[in-house]
Write an enzyme that holds these catalytic residues in place. Sequence first.
Site, PDB file in Angstrom:
ATOM      1  N   TYR A 297      32.362 -17.188 -34.236  1.00  0.00           N
ATOM      2  CA  TYR A 297      33.412 -17.858 -33.475  1.00  0.00           C
ATOM      3  C   TYR A 297      34.614 -18.125 -34.362  1.00  0.00           C
ATOM      4  CZ  TYR A 297      35.888 -21.301 -30.704  1.00  0.00           C
ATOM      5  OH  TYR A 297      36.848 -21.975 -30.017  1.00  0.00           O
TER       6      TYR A 297
ATOM      7  N   GLY B 197      33.896 -27.124 -24.204  1.00  0.00           N
ATOM      8  CA  GLY B 197      33.640 -26.447 -25.465  1.00  0.00           C
ATOM      9  C   GLY B 197      33.418 -27.448 -26.573  1.00  0.00           C
ATOM     10  N   GLU B 198      34.325 -27.448 -27.532  1.00  0.00           N
ATOM     11  CA  GLU B 198      34.167 -28.299 -28.700  1.00  0.00           C
ATOM     12  C   GLU B 198      34.406 -29.786 -28.463  1.00  0.00           C
ATOM     13  OE1 GLU B 198      36.377 -25.749 -28.738  1.00  0.00           O
ATOM     14  OE2 GLU B 198      35.402 -24.250 -29.960  1.00  0.00           O
ATOM     15  N   PRO B 199      35.216 -30.218 -27.489  1.00  0.00           N
ATOM     16  CA  PRO B 199      35.537 -31.642 -27.401  1.00  0.00           C
ATOM     17  C   PRO B 199      34.349 -32.593 -27.447  1.00  0.00           C
ATOM     18  CG  PRO B 199      36.950 -30.442 -25.930  1.00  0.00           C
ATOM     19  CD  PRO B 199      35.952 -29.447 -26.481  1.00  0.00           C
TER      20      PRO B 199
END
Length: 85
Positions: free
Chosen positions: A14, A47-49
């Site tokens: 990623y 996603g990442e949050p």
Amino acid sequence: RPKGKLFTAGPGTYKIPAFNDVPEQFNVSLLEDASNPFAVHSSKAVGEPPFFLGCSAFYALKDAVRAARGEKFHGDDKYFELRMP
């Protein structure tokens, strides 16, 4: 299901998007009342949050420990290691 190519098979491949990953012209339109049979209970993409927000608790604790050390040891808030789980 939409067909496409998966570029990231895992966290090792990623790459975080950068400012130059956005096209010069980016037009978006939203569909009103469009059904999505693949969504789980009308969920949206995440996603990442959620993972990144967990870091805020870690750094808040680290700052609190640093402040407490400064009070107990009269301003001595030197570097100390606090490892992430």
